[in-house]
Write a protein that holds these residues in place. Structure first.
Motif, PDB file in Angstrom:
ATOM      1  N   THR A 173       0.792  -0.995   0.014  1.00  0.00           N
ATOM      2  CA  THR A 173       0.000  -0.196  -0.218  1.00  0.00           C
ATOM      3  C   THR A 173       1.210   1.495   0.393  1.00  0.00           C
ATOM      4  N   GLY A 174       2.285   1.374   0.714  1.00  0.00           N
ATOM      5  CA  GLY A 174       3.324   2.512   0.640  1.00  0.00           C
ATOM      6  C   GLY A 174       2.681   2.965   1.561  1.00  0.00           C
ATOM      7  N   CYS A 175       1.663   2.701   2.985  1.00  0.00           N
ATOM      8  CA  CYS A 175       1.761   3.402   3.947  1.00  0.00           C
ATOM      9  C   CYS A 175       1.865   2.867   5.180  1.00  0.00           C
ATOM     10  N   ALA A 176       1.766   3.400   6.617  1.00  0.00           N
ATOM     11  CA  ALA A 176       1.790   2.476   7.568  1.00  0.00           C
ATOM     12  C   ALA A 176       0.460   2.610   7.243  1.00  0.00           C
ATOM     13  N   VAL A 177       0.346   0.810   9.084  1.00  0.00           N
ATOM     14  CA  VAL A 177      -1.229   0.716   8.656  1.00  0.00           C
ATOM     15  C   VAL A 177      -1.360   0.775  10.549  1.00  0.00           C
ATOM     16  N   ASP A 178      -2.325   0.242  11.064  1.00  0.00           N
ATOM     17  CA  ASP A 178      -2.485   0.095  12.233  1.00  0.00           C
ATOM     18  C   ASP A 178      -2.828  -0.878  12.748  1.00  0.00           C
ATOM     19  N   ARG A 179      -1.198  -1.581  13.090  1.00  0.00           N
ATOM     20  CA  ARG A 179      -0.841  -3.278  13.551  1.00  0.00           C
ATOM     21  C   ARG A 179      -1.732  -3.518  14.402  1.00  0.00           C
ATOM     22  N   ARG A 180      -2.032  -3.167  15.152  1.00  0.00           N
ATOM     23  CA  ARG A 180      -2.879  -3.314  16.317  1.00  0.00           C
ATOM     24  C   ARG A 180      -3.914  -3.722  16.443  1.00  0.00           C
TER      25      ARG A 180
END
Length: 661
Positions: free
Chosen positions: A61-68
């Motif tokens: 996606t090229g972006c950070a995700v909320d992993r938790r």
């Protein structure tokens, strides 16, 4: 592989197969971000722990995700998807064979102990393990490292050469081999294409495994194919071509679902999935699948006498006749047990009425379902059932049901004066020959939409019959033996008919039995008019006796009423959350969900869609009028607990909320 002292099993993917559903839970997240999680990527991670899929998602996606947050959503989704799974086909047989040989068995898993304990209980695999070794998040000791297998051998005090391991993945096979243990590969859907050549043997399922052959060193029933080679042909009758041959010979094709066993309210398929049966078979498994007391009663009786011509007496039949007379309404003192089915019993009841009244006509309801014989098809409602057959039972008069939601006369119950009873007089006077022998109806319609009559209807109907010299017949084939929370619907409504037919639930766990109860004055019809070859079967009578014993125990019927009321309450709450449920109605554990379209009209299409989608949610559902109706029928086994009722209602809620608004 001689002189084996222990058999060690991987858990996830081997004893049970959650991999496809775990993959699905992750793949759904990827799709939300507009990306596909390739199955080959997932397969490369099978058998490892601590794998970071979210990094791959961020790269895509090229972006950070909320992993938790994503991990918590996956965890919740997994719980939903895995709730219906059980052990892989053949697992229970293999474990039984291990125990029968007096060999220790253990679990060696990269999962946590909590995970293994939870799902081992769900799969019925919690007992009998001599050792359980889990990685519990420790990547250093997890497979493909041999540490867990070494720990298992040490706990059992045996050398590696006296153990055999079963694994599904390359990492698992590698771990066993590094520990010096011979390994059998049993791949699942996610690992079938992976390289498992390091295993000593490979089988496509546990059902192909000859455990004594493996342990004793005798020739294998299945050879191990090399990677990329064609799999060996399964035994005759079990391979794909044999199955196709069998299907070609069915008069009409069965459903794709292939079941292997049942227990209580659950049915288990050959793919390892567990289903909660909301229909208790065909509403005939009052005590659920494989009730142990019914199984034992049948087993014991089968060793003595299975069948004898009903001309003779037997202890089970004599006892059953006496018990039925005891539990039935007080005016029904004679028992006819020589019917082969519910349809046969209903036809026999009509014959008795015709002989004793000297009249011919039969009054039934629009939505009535009285059976599958030609006579009872003609007497049943629904034109589509009668359409193919040019010959029908003559003298049948169909009258409107007491269906207050869709009143034929467009009345309101508070002011209708039970017009649905009063107008039957007009049907008799103008639509019949005037020579009506009987009125036959289900106190609560079974296949016709679970229509519960309003208070006073059945009492007024009996009064009408007695005023006109007509016999009233209750078809209690579905409502009888505890389904309403009373022994019979007649008890629930406080109205005793002149004749009553019964069947289905009396067999307890599926034994076929049916019959007729009559008043004393209605005896005398000769046996050759109403007897069937397999009527009065001794084996079925033994099952029926045990069924009546179980149903009659203190608290049993009270539990049916309590659980039924709880299910009604929950489903009525669910109805307020979706626009397509018009009404939830029922008594005891005989419940119907009335499905409608946006205009409030009956919607058979959506009803059938819900039943079909139910299987994806671990539910087996049936609809009214053989798919032509708009009612989902909720009639689980009467042994259903409050916990199982919650599970059923939770699954129904997920199903209903999955329908686009």
């Amino acid at each position: 592989m001689k002189d084996v002292d222990a058999v060690l099993f991987d858990f996830d993917g081997t004893l049970w197969d959650p991999e496809t559903e775990i993959f699905r839970a992750h793949a759904e997240i990827f799709l939300e971000f507009g990306h596909r999680l390739p199955a080959e990527v997932w397969s490369s991670l099978v058998g490892t722990i601590g794998s970071d899929l979210w990094t791959q998602l961020e790269r895509a996606t090229g972006c950070a995700v909320d992993r938790r947050e994503l991990q918590e959503r996956v965890r919740r989704r997994q719980r939903e998807l895995l709730g219906g799974l059980c052990g892989r086909p053949g697992v229970h047989r293999i474990l039984g064979a291990v125990d029968a040989l007096g060999i220790s068995r253990g679990i060696v898993s990269n999962s946590t102990r909590e995970w293994v304990a939870r799902y081992a209980r769900q799969c019925g695999l919690a007992e009998g393990w001599s050792t359980v070794q889990c990685a519990d998040g420790d990547r250093a000791s997890a497979k493909p490292e041999p540490d867990l297998y070494v720990a298992a051998l040490e706990s059992l005090g045996i050398p590696a050469e006296r153990a055999v391991a079963f694994e599904d993945s390359p990492n698992g096979v590698r771990a066993a081999k590094r520990a010096g243990i011979r390994c059998v590969a049993i791949p699942n859907a996610m690992t079938a294409e992976l390289d498992l050549q390091e295993a000593d043997l490979r089988f496509e399922s546990f059902e192909q495994v000859d455990l004594p052959g493996i342990i004793g060193g005798t020739p294998m029933r299945q050879a191990s194919p090399a990677a990329g080679a064609a799999a060996p042909k399964a035994p005759s009758g079990a391979d794909a071509s044999g199955e196709d041959t069998a299907l070609r010979h069915y008069y009409y094709l069965p459903d794709d679902l292939r079941v292997v066993r049942g227990e209580g309210v659950y049915l288990y398929a050959d793919d390892g999935r567990r289903y909660l049966d909301c229909s208790s078979g065909t509403f005939n498994l009052s005590l659920g699948y494989a009730h142990p007391e019914i199984v034992e009663a049948v087993r014991e009786q089968a060793g003595r006498l299975i069948h004898v011509t009903s001309k003779f007496q037997t202890d089970p039949l004599n006892a059953l006749v006496a018990k039925l007379a005891e539990v039935s309404p007080a005016n029904l003192t004679r028992v006819h047990l020589k019917s082969a089915s519910g349809s046969d019993a209903n036809e026999g009841a009509v014959k008795i009425a015709q002989v004793h009244t000297g009249k011919s006509d039969v009054v039934t309801l629009f939505r009535g379902h009285l059976g599958q014989t030609l006579g009872m098809i003609g007497a049943s409602g629904a034109a589509f059932r009668r359409a193919p057959f040019p010959s029908h039972l003559p003298g049948v008069v169909h009258v409107p049901d007491p269906h207050c939601l869709r009143c034929f006369y467009r009345q309101e119950r508070a002011t209708c004066g039970l017009l649905c009873v009063e107008r039957i007089n007009d049907f008799i006077d103008y639509a019949s020959t005037g020579r009506v022998a009987c009125v036959v109806l289900e106190p609560i319609s079974g296949n016709g939409g679970n229509v519960v009559p309003p208070d006073g209807y059945l009492r007024a109907l009996k009064d009408l019959c007695e005023e006109r010299g007509i016999l009233l017949v209750f078809d209690e084939i579905q409502t009888g033996f505890g389904r309403t929370g009373r022994m019979f619907a007649a008890d629930h409504f406080g109205v005793s008919p002149h004749l009553m037919t019964f069947g289905k639930g009396l067999g307890g766990a599926g034994m076929p039995i049916a019959g007729i109860l009559t008043e004393e004055r209605l005896t005398g019809v000769e046996g050759h008019h109403i007897n069937s070859t397999f009527g009065g079967n001794v084996l079925a009578a033994a099952a029926a006796l045990k069924t009546l014993e179980v149903i009659g125990r203190p608290g049993f019927l009270e539990n049916v009423r309590d659980v039924g009321a709880y299910v009604l309450e929950r489903l009525r709450g669910l109805a307020r959350k979706v626009p397509f449920v018009r009404e939830v109605r029922g008594v005891g554990l005989m419940i119907g969900i009335d499905v409608v379209d946006r205009e409030g009209r009956p919607d058979p299409g959506l009803t059938n869609h819900l039943a079909e989608r139910g299987m994806d949610h671990g539910l087996l559902l049936r609809t009214s009028l053989y798919g032509h109706g708009n009612v989902l029928k909720v009639r689980p086994a009467l042994v259903m607990t409050r916990q199982e009722a919650d599970e059923m209602c939770d699954l129904l809620e997920r199903l209903f909320l999955s329908v686009p608004s």
